[in-house]
Structures are given as structure tokens and as C-alpha cells.
Design a protein around this motif. Structure first.
Motif, mmCIF file in Angstrom:
data_model
loop_
_atom_site.group_PDB
_atom_site.id
_atom_site.type_symbol
_atom_site.label_atom_id
_atom_site.label_comp_id
_atom_site.label_asym_id
_atom_site.label_seq_id
_atom_site.Cartn_x
_atom_site.Cartn_y
_atom_site.Cartn_z
ATOM 1 N N MET A 657 -20.275 8.573 -7.329
ATOM 2 C CA MET A 657 -20.332 8.832 -8.428
ATOM 3 C C MET A 657 -19.497 8.785 -8.977
ATOM 4 S SD MET A 657 -22.469 11.284 -9.216
ATOM 5 C CE MET A 657 -21.466 12.588 -9.836
ATOM 6 N N THR A 658 -18.132 8.247 -8.420
ATOM 7 C CA THR A 658 -16.884 7.484 -8.648
ATOM 8 C C THR A 658 -16.314 6.928 -8.292
ATOM 9 O OG1 THR A 658 -16.027 9.085 -7.722
ATOM 10 C CG2 THR A 658 -15.275 10.128 -9.659
ATOM 11 N N PRO A 659 -17.358 4.785 -9.611
ATOM 12 C CA PRO A 659 -16.746 3.818 -8.853
ATOM 13 C C PRO A 659 -15.748 3.047 -8.993
ATOM 14 C CG PRO A 659 -18.370 4.007 -11.093
ATOM 15 C CD PRO A 659 -17.806 5.566 -10.522
ATOM 16 N N TYR A 660 -14.727 3.423 -9.280
ATOM 17 C CA TYR A 660 -13.408 2.882 -9.648
ATOM 18 C C TYR A 660 -12.620 3.556 -8.373
ATOM 19 C CZ TYR A 660 -12.068 8.050 -10.391
ATOM 20 O OH TYR A 660 -11.503 9.182 -10.485
ATOM 21 N N LEU A 661 -13.514 4.299 -7.222
ATOM 22 C CA LEU A 661 -12.738 4.118 -5.677
ATOM 23 C C LEU A 661 -13.135 3.391 -5.406
ATOM 24 C CD1 LEU A 661 -13.467 8.514 -5.467
ATOM 25 C CD2 LEU A 661 -10.826 6.565 -5.936
ATOM 26 N N ASN A 662 -14.003 2.657 -5.337
ATOM 27 C CA ASN A 662 -14.631 1.699 -4.523
ATOM 28 C C ASN A 662 -13.856 -0.189 -4.909
ATOM 29 O OD1 ASN A 662 -16.808 3.043 -3.970
ATOM 30 N ND2 ASN A 662 -18.180 2.023 -5.420
ATOM 31 N N THR A 663 -13.849 0.028 -3.517
ATOM 32 C CA THR A 663 -13.304 -1.772 -3.857
ATOM 33 C C THR A 663 -13.903 -2.575 -2.765
ATOM 34 O OG1 THR A 663 -11.951 -1.034 -1.243
ATOM 35 C CG2 THR A 663 -11.053 0.138 -3.119
ATOM 36 N N SER A 664 -13.460 -3.760 -3.277
ATOM 37 C CA SER A 664 -14.442 -5.377 -2.550
ATOM 38 C C SER A 664 -14.354 -5.613 -1.701
ATOM 39 C CB SER A 664 -14.925 -5.298 -4.125
ATOM 40 O OG SER A 664 -13.477 -6.656 -4.715
ATOM 41 N N ASN A 665 -12.983 -5.596 -1.110
ATOM 42 C CA ASN A 665 -12.437 -6.208 0.077
ATOM 43 C C ASN A 665 -11.461 -4.737 0.860
ATOM 44 O OD1 ASN A 665 -10.927 -7.333 -1.681
ATOM 45 N ND2 ASN A 665 -11.635 -9.411 -1.060
ATOM 46 N N ARG A 666 -11.515 -4.941 1.645
ATOM 47 C CA ARG A 666 -10.432 -4.119 2.603
ATOM 48 C C ARG A 666 -10.062 -4.447 3.785
ATOM 49 N NH1 ARG A 666 -12.186 1.876 4.018
ATOM 50 N NH2 ARG A 666 -10.165 1.862 5.249
ATOM 51 N N GLU A 667 -9.250 -4.124 4.566
ATOM 52 C CA GLU A 667 -8.324 -4.901 6.405
ATOM 53 C C GLU A 667 -8.188 -3.463 6.865
ATOM 54 O OE1 GLU A 667 -5.465 -7.638 6.385
ATOM 55 O OE2 GLU A 667 -6.242 -9.076 5.310
ATOM 56 N N VAL A 668 -8.879 -3.170 7.760
ATOM 57 C CA VAL A 668 -8.899 -2.340 8.707
ATOM 58 C C VAL A 668 -7.685 -2.597 9.700
ATOM 59 C CG1 VAL A 668 -10.641 -0.284 10.160
ATOM 60 C CG2 VAL A 668 -11.193 -1.085 7.597
ATOM 61 N N LYS A 669 -7.524 -1.830 10.570
ATOM 62 C CA LYS A 669 -7.193 -2.003 11.937
ATOM 63 C C LYS A 669 -7.731 -0.957 12.950
ATOM 64 C CE LYS A 669 -1.704 -3.120 10.513
ATOM 65 N NZ LYS A 669 -0.383 -2.719 9.815
ATOM 66 N N VAL A 670 -7.695 -2.002 13.963
ATOM 67 C CA VAL A 670 -8.778 -1.364 15.141
ATOM 68 C C VAL A 670 -8.019 -1.097 15.577
ATOM 69 C CG1 VAL A 670 -10.888 -0.658 15.988
ATOM 70 C CG2 VAL A 670 -10.800 -1.811 14.149
ATOM 71 N N HIS A 671 -7.250 0.247 16.855
ATOM 72 C CA HIS A 671 -6.665 -0.039 17.851
ATOM 73 C C HIS A 671 -7.669 0.331 18.833
ATOM 74 C CE1 HIS A 671 -2.956 1.700 20.533
ATOM 75 N NE2 HIS A 671 -3.798 2.163 21.174
ATOM 76 N N ILE A 672 -7.171 -0.894 20.169
ATOM 77 C CA ILE A 672 -8.234 -1.170 21.094
ATOM 78 C C ILE A 672 -7.704 0.282 22.601
ATOM 79 C CG2 ILE A 672 -9.247 -2.852 23.021
ATOM 80 C CD1 ILE A 672 -9.583 -3.720 20.472
ATOM 81 N N CYS A 673 -8.689 0.515 23.125
ATOM 82 C CA CYS A 673 -8.665 1.860 23.856
ATOM 83 C C CYS A 673 -8.848 1.250 25.823
ATOM 84 C CB CYS A 673 -8.706 2.803 23.728
ATOM 85 S SG CYS A 673 -10.883 3.145 22.342
ATOM 86 N N LYS A 674 -9.538 0.102 25.306
ATOM 87 C CA LYS A 674 -10.232 -0.421 26.518
ATOM 88 C C LYS A 674 -9.636 -2.039 26.593
ATOM 89 C CE LYS A 674 -14.263 -0.202 29.673
ATOM 90 N NZ LYS A 674 -13.771 0.690 31.153
ATOM 91 N N SER A 675 -9.460 -2.924 27.625
ATOM 92 C CA SER A 675 -9.436 -4.113 27.231
ATOM 93 C C SER A 675 -11.242 -4.628 27.588
ATOM 94 C CB SER A 675 -9.189 -4.500 28.689
ATOM 95 O OG SER A 675 -7.157 -4.668 28.836
ATOM 96 N N GLY A 676 -10.795 -5.796 27.335
ATOM 97 C CA GLY A 676 -13.001 -6.375 27.221
ATOM 98 C C GLY A 676 -13.220 -7.294 27.023
ATOM 99 N N GLN A 677 -14.382 -7.706 26.445
ATOM 100 C CA GLN A 677 -14.378 -8.627 24.712
ATOM 101 C C GLN A 677 -15.210 -8.414 23.999
ATOM 102 O OE1 GLN A 677 -16.893 -11.806 26.835
ATOM 103 N NE2 GLN A 677 -15.042 -13.305 27.242
ATOM 104 N N VAL A 678 -15.015 -7.942 23.188
ATOM 105 C CA VAL A 678 -15.920 -7.667 21.717
ATOM 106 C C VAL A 678 -16.601 -8.441 21.096
ATOM 107 C CG1 VAL A 678 -15.641 -6.648 19.778
ATOM 108 C CG2 VAL A 678 -13.842 -6.958 21.014
ATOM 109 N N THR A 679 -18.377 -7.787 21.426
ATOM 110 C CA THR A 679 -18.900 -9.264 21.575
ATOM 111 C C THR A 679 -20.020 -8.137 20.166
ATOM 112 O OG1 THR A 679 -20.539 -7.451 22.867
ATOM 113 C CG2 THR A 679 -19.743 -9.913 23.474
ATOM 114 N N ALA A 680 -20.045 -7.412 19.809
ATOM 115 C CA ALA A 680 -20.780 -6.499 18.883
ATOM 116 C C ALA A 680 -19.749 -5.430 18.320
ATOM 117 C CB ALA A 680 -21.494 -6.275 19.091
ATOM 118 N N ILE A 681 -19.604 -5.143 16.459
ATOM 119 C CA ILE A 681 -19.986 -4.288 15.834
ATOM 120 C C ILE A 681 -21.016 -3.459 15.447
ATOM 121 C CG2 ILE A 681 -18.048 -3.666 14.396
ATOM 122 C CD1 ILE A 681 -16.603 -6.451 13.933
#
Length: 740
Positions: A657-681
Motif C-alpha cells: 500500500m505504501t511503497p516508499y516504505l520499501n527498501t531495496s537492500n538492508r543489513e540484519v544483525k542476527v544474534h547467535i544463541c547456539k554454537s554450530g555450523q550455519v548451513t541454511a536460512i
């Protein structure tokens, strides 16, 4: 160009163009997105899963090795895929190896693989169907061994029976007769030698909600009895194109699990080394099987698997209890008067092998109490004479004559996701509430009686004919539903007062069905308009209604059932915004995309072949992995084997409805709560119809599945760290990468 070719069905060529475009310009997002969508067709995901199945590779290799050592030195590999079985035969010491493959993409891939393994001199690859191979034109003489794995979850679905009948008649040496000794070089044989099919009756809510409409009432709309919904897997043999009579599921990973209601039972055995038996399979009359019920529950499906006997000592089982790359064939049960079965009952079924498919039909239940068949579908072929007394017969005949001639029966075939959607009451109730809010906000006070009393009003207005003067009827609100596929939202909209709803369903049977549902809910037939009837060009579906008014509500389909964002949705939203009346709304108004970091070996193995160990030292991975797709679709997050390494985070907001709120790219910080290997999102969406009403595409009742980005290389993370994701949004394409 590629897109157009793909629509026309030239998938091989289309992929070729997209692949080239991606290679020439790796940042060309549209080509990338299209290549991903096409690559899924070309090199189906099961190739990766199978090549990673070390057990399967080892057993096939051992059986081929034994056969070649016993003297079967000339080999034909039918449906060669990457050529792995041909290479097993060559390595085992076969003199001449021929391999045929129908898919152009797979044939070219096999040529590269065979060359990379330095066997191109010893393996002759043919880009053709085995049924078209002629001697001596394509291969010099009959071979002593055919190897094949052209079996699907239902065993026969890839045409193994037809191709082996042809092979025995034209391409193989004669089989060895029993008790005959002598060199195997002189005789023909097939790996696999035989197979046994097994079945089991199960209760499974997940299968039920995708294949049976389990509700009579959807958000106040009654689904009439003269409409029968069926999924393609339930539809009969009479349809023009051959539809697989089953669907497939990995039962060990089906969300919510399943309950076995019978012991597992043998359905049939087939000997691939016996030409007469193969020929009689297709003509054999269907056999009846009766299986005792051991546990009470709801009869939802017959699940089928098989044991492939490669030779006397090597076998592979595709049973749900085995850890294999195989899925099981699922035959959903429908048309029963009562699905509840209990210990002592018998489940009856007819089994046949028509047109290369295992068919399990006429499933019924023989109840221990009634000593009668309660499973039969009473609505069809009522046997009048079984009614007994003459009085009953007369009343039955009277009913037949007085039944309304216009109460037509309609069978409506829906995709399994469309059936799951019809079963999702929350979805429909949410839309109903959100639409009512918008219409109330647009309605002058005097009209704002929440019109759930529409039945009487409609009956009065259509009963009294045209006596009202035209002026007294207020201008209706126009609502347009451009959902993909079958949708009853326009009928729900029609219950909300002075509304003229438009549906954009395309299929005739869907239109007839919607008309019947409208009728059953006392709508005048004219209330519902089918928009595509008025639109010259399908792409122009977003236009003004026929009057010069604008739309009050436009319903867009933003998320595909597969878990991806619909192509061109932002363009559709832009057009829709120009067509809304003041205060009108697009549904959903905005969408939030959520994601989560996980460690999942399963996703890694289903996306790419892992090195050479799995393929027993053969170099296949780099070639097939060109077709690896970093996005896996149609996932069930609830049952995916994975370890979450973070909490869910919001990745993106798509505002329609309000396209000016859209951004074409952004960075998102993700806090890790368990050690391991990230293989997928893995990712999913919350669809906001307005600020209060939202639908979650990862919920249990959702007809949507989820998707995931699979990383090229796993990333080691420690608890307490932060990982930064870069989320890019271009048109309808979203890419998620880890910022290093």
C-alpha cells in the motif's frame, strides 16, 4: 526469450539460455531467478539426494560387479542420468557399455561426467529413449545385462515395465532357463531382478488436509453436497491426460507424523527377468485385497513402498522406516461414508497395474458389526433392488423422479494446496473480518448493518424482481480477487452487503463450482462476476470494473504455495494502487519476511552432491552441482531435521500500500544463541491484511510451505556472536547472503 520458451514447454532450451545469462552476468537477478525456477525442472532435486545415498550406490555397485564378474560383459544402462551405473559397470570390467538418456540436459551432463572420469572410450552414450534403440543402428548386438533405476515411488511410474518388455524383445540376449549352467555371457539378465510392493493403511492429518475437504462451512459459506472436491491423486482414470494416481511423501518426515492402522501387507511381486510376467502385468484383471485393521483411527491413505531385489543377495528397501533417499507413494482415501475404522474391520481395495501405474482403487471398509459394506459411496449407482420391500422401491423411484433436475453434480479437481486452503478456516475468517472493516469504513452510516443477513435481503431483492426503481439501489462496492487458483473469497465478500465481487479463476470447472456454491448460499447467480470473461488479455486482469468506478478491495496473491514471493507481485501492487477508490485497500497491505539460522545436513544433501566419497570415488559432484539451486522450496519447517542456531528475525518488509516504505537492500544483525555450523536460512512470512489481522505462512494450518537459502559453504559460529545478513530486494526477487 528464455521465459517465453519455458512457458511453451521447451524447458531444456530455456534453462540453457538462463544458464548462459547467469554465467555472462552473475549479478543479473532476473536471469538468476528464472534459472533457479527452471533448474528445479531440469535436474530434479532427487538426483542430488540419490547420488548422496552411499548405501544405494554401494549396493547397486556390488550387484553390477557380481554380474560382470560372472560373465555379463556387455551392458545397457536405461535412463542413465549422470551415468553412474554405466561407470560402475565399466569399472567392474565390462567390455562394452551403452547408456541411453532422454533428457538433453542430463545426456550432456553424463557426457561431461563420463569424460571427466576418463571412460568416454568405453561408454557409448545415446540421447534417446530405450524404446527407440535399434540393432545394429545404435548398438551392434544384443547385450547380456540391462541395468536400470527407472523406478519412482510407486515402482512403475517411470515406465520400467514397458522399457523392459521392449528390451527383452529387442535388446537383450535370451534369459537363462532354470537349472541351466554355462557362461552368463550368452544369456540376458536385468538388474534389478525383481521387486515386491508393500502397503499399509494409515491415519495422517497432513495427508487428509491436502486431499479431502473436511469442512462443510468456510467462514459462513456452506459447501453444498452436490459439489465433490478431489485432488489430482484421487481423480479417476477417465481423464484425458494420465495423472499419477498417487502423490509422494517422505513419511518419516511428514508434519505431525502418521499412525499405522494395519500391519504392512504384500501387494504384488514382479519378476523383471520374466517377459511373460511383464506382459501379463498390464492386462491382468485387478485383484482384490482385504486387510485386517489392528488399530482404530481415521483412514486417510494407503502408503506404498517396495523392496528392489537387485540379485540373489543385494536388495534395497524404500520403506518409511529405512533411512533412504526414497519417498513413499501415497494413495489418499476418498468417497467413504465413514472414515473411522476400528480393530476387527477389514480394509478392502482393488489393485491393478494399468497404463504403467500401480492403481489402488475402490477402497472400502468391511465392518465387523454390520456385516455389510459401509465403505461404498452411496451417492452413486444405488442398486434399487437391494432395497428389499416393494414399498421402499416405490419411494426410491418417487424420490428419483421428484429430485430437482437442476441440482447438478459437479466434481471439482483442486491442487492439494488448494484443498489445504479450503480447509484453512482461519485464513477465510481473517479475510472476512478485514474486508468487513474496510467496507464499514467506506459505508455511510445507514448502510452499515453488518450484512450477515444477506440471505433474506438477496432473496427479497431477486424475488421481487425489478419493481424497485433503479435509483434506490445504492452503487455497490467492487471487490476483485486475483488469487492464483481456486478461491472462495469473492463469495465471502458477497456476504458483506452491497458488494459486487469479481473472481479471476480461469478453469471452467472452478467457475461452475463457484456458481453452485453461490446458489447454495442463496446468492443470485449474477452477483459473482468472472473477471477473465471480461478481460481481453489475461495480463490485463488489473483494470477498472466495467462501470467507471474503482475497486474498494483488491486481493493479491503475494506468496506462492512453494514458499517464494510471487513473480511480478510488486508490479501488480503498483497497478492495483492506481485502481483503488479513495480509502480502498489492497490485501495483504504489507508482508514481513522472517528467517532463522539453522544447521541442517539434510538441506545440504538435498541441494548438492557432497564430494566423491558418496559416489564411491567417481567424479560427478562438480558437474551436477552446476544445477544446484541455492533456494530450496516446499519445505516443512516443523519436521525438517535441523538445529536452530538463532531466534527468528525480521528480514524484510514488503509494503503493497505504501511503497516508499520499501527498501531495496538492508543489513540484519542476527544474534547467535547456539554454537554450530550455519548451513541454511529458512524463511517464511507474516501477511498483514491490516495492522491487527495477520496470517502466518509457517503455521500448522497454512497451505503455504516454507523455503530456505542453502549456503555454498557452512559458516562456523559461536554462541553470543552476531552474524550480519545482507537482504536484497529487486522486483519480486529476494536474495539473502551472509556478510563476511
Amino acid at each position: 526469450m528464455g521465459e517465453h520458451l519455458f512457458r511453451m514447454g521447451f524447458r531444456d532450451e530455456a534453462a540453457g539460455y538462463f544458464h548462459k545469462a547467469v554465467k555472462l552476468n552473475p549479478d543479473f537477478n532476473d536471469a538468476k531467478e528464472n534459472f533457479y525456477r527452471v533448474a528445479n525442472w531440469l535436474v530434479e532435486r532427487w538426483h542430488f539426494i540419490m547420488l548422496n545415498d552411499t548405501k544405494r550406490n554401494t549396493i547397486y555397485n556390488a550387484a553390477i560387479q557380481d554380474a560382470v564378474c560372472l560373465g555379463s560383459k556387455s551392458v545397457l544402462d536405461i535412463g542413465a542420468g549422470t551415468g553412474i551405473l554405466s561407470m560402475f559397470a565399466k569399472k567392474a570390467g565390462a567390455h562394452s557399455v551403452y547408456a541411453c538418456e532422454l533428457s538433453k540436459t542430463m545426456y550432456e551432463l553424463a557426457c561431461d561426467v563420463v569424460a571427466a572420469n576418463k571412460m568416454e572410450a568405453g561408454i557409448k552414450l545415446l540421447h534417446m529413449k530405450s524404446l527407440d534403440i535399434e540393432i545394429p543402428k545404435h548398438i551392434p548386438e544384443r547385450v547380456s545385462l540391462v541395468v536400470t533405476e527407472t523406478v519412482d515411488a510407486g515402482l512403475f511410474g517411470e515406465g520400467i515395465v514397458e522399457s523392459l518388455i521392449h528390451a527383452w524383445e529387442h535388446l537383450l540376449l535370451q534369459p537363462k532357463t532354470r537349472g541351466e549352467n554355462g557362461n552368463c555371457e550368452k544369456y540376458g539378465k536385468v538388474i534389478p531382478a525383481s521387486a515386491v510392493l508393500y502397503g499399509m493403511a494409515v491415519e495422517c492429518a497432513e495427508i487428509r488436509r491436502h486431499h479431502r475437504v473436511c469442512t462443510k462451512d468456510v467462514a459462513g459459506i456452506c459447501l453444498p453436497t452436490n459439489v465433490k472436491f478431489q485432488s489430482p491423486a484421487c481423480s479417476s482414470v477417465d481423464t484425458e491426460e494420465t495423472v499419477e494416481p498417487y502423490t509422494t511423501e517422505k513419511m518419516s518426515r511428514v508434519p505431525g507424523g502418521y499412525l499405522a492402522l494395519t500391519e504392512c501387507f504384500e501387494i504384488m511381486t514382479v519378476d523383471f527377468n520374466n517377459l511373460q510376467e511383464l506382459k501379463s502385468l498390464a492386462t491382468k484383471k485387478s485383484g482384490k485385497i482385504g486387510i485386517p485393521v489392528i488399530k482404530e483411527g481415521i483412514l486417510d491413505a494407503i502408503v506404498v513402498w517396495f523392496v528392489l531385489q537387485l540379485d540373489d543377495e543385494h536388495s534395497l528397501s524404500t520403506s518409511p522406516s529405512e533411512e533412504t533417499c526414497w519417498e513413499q507413494a501415497v494413495y489418499p482415501v476418498h468417497d467413504l461414508a465413514d472414515y473411522w475404522i476400528k480393530s476387527g474391520d477389514q480394509v478392502m481395495m482393488e489393485v491393478s497395474c494399468q497404463d504403467c501405474y500401480l492403481r489402488i482403487q475402490n477402497i472400502s471398509v468391511f465392518s465387523s458389526e454390520h456385516e455389510m459394506d459401509v465403505g461404498k459411496d452411496f451417492s452413486k449407482d444405488k442398486d434399487l433392488f437391494s432395497l428389499g420391500s416393494e414399498a421402499e422401491l416405490c419411494s426410491a423411484l418417487a424420490n428419483l423422479q421428484t429430485s430437482k433436475p437442476d441440482a447438478m453434480e459437479q466434481t471439482c479437481i483442486l491442487e492439494s494446496t488448494e484443498i489445504a486452503l479450503l480447509n484453512n478456516n482461519l485464513y477465510h475468517e481473517s479475510f472476512k473480518t478485514a474486508m468487513r472493516k474496510v467496507l464499514s469504513s467506506l459505508t455511510p452510516e445507514k448502510l452499515c448493518q453488518a450484512m450477515d443477513t444477506h440471505c433474506q435481503n438477496n432473496e427479497m431483492s431477486c424475488g421481487s424482481g425489478q419493481s424497485n426503481s433503479e435509483e434506490s439501489i445504492p452503487e455497490p462496492f467492487y471487490v476483485l480477487d486475483v488469487s492464483e487458483g481456486f478461491s472462495i473469497l469473492p463469495i465471502i465478500a458477497g456476504t458483506l452487503g452491497q458488494v459486487k465481487p469479481y473472481s479471476s479463476v480461469e478453469k471452467d470447472q472452478h467457475r461452475i463450482t463457484l456458481d453452485l456454491i453461490s446458489e447454495a448460499n442463496h446468492f443470485p447467480k449474477e452477483t459473482l462476476e468472472f473477471w477473465l470473461r471480461h478481460v481481453e488479455d489475461e495480463s490485463a486482469v488489473l483494470q477498472r470494473p466495467k462501470s467507471d468506478k474503482l475497486w474498494s478491495i483488491i486481493i493479491l496473491d503475494v506468496i506462492e504455495p512453494s514458499g517464494l514471493i510471487q513473480q511480478e507481485i510488486m508490479e501488480k501492487a503498483a497497478i492495483s494502487r492506481c485502481l483503488l477508490q479513495s480509502g480502498g485497500k489492497i490485501f495483504p497491505q504489507y508482508v514481513l519476511m522472517f528467517g532463522l539460522l539453522v544447521e541442517s545436513q539434510t538441506l545440504v544433501e538435498e541441494s548438492a552432491v557432497q564430494g566423491t566419497e558418496r559416489t564411491l570415488g567417481l567424479n560427478i559432484a562438480p558437474f551436477i552441482n552446476q544445477f544446484q539451486v541455492p533456494i530450496r522450496v516446499f519445505l516443512d519447517l516443523s519436521s525438517l531435521p535441523c538445529i536452530p542456531l538463532s531466534k527468528p528475525v525480521e528480514l524484510l518488509r514488503l509494503d503493497l500500500m505504501t511503497p516508499y516504505l520499501n527498501t531495496s537492500n538492508r543489513e540484519v544483525k542476527v544474534h547467535i544463541c547456539k554454537s554450530g555450523q550455519v548451513t541454511a536460512i529458512p524463511f517464511w512470512y507474516h501477511m498483514y491484511l491490516d495492522d491487527e489481522i495477520r496470517l502466518d505462512t509457517s503455521s500448522e494450518a497454512s497451505h503455504w510451505k516454507q523455503a530456505a537459502v542453502v549456503l555454498d559453504n557452512p559458516i562456523q559460529v559461536e554462541m553470543g556472536e552476531e552474524l550480519v545478513l545482507s537482504v536484497q530486494h529487486h522486483k519480486s526477487n529476494v536474495s539473502i547472503t551472509v556478510k563476511q
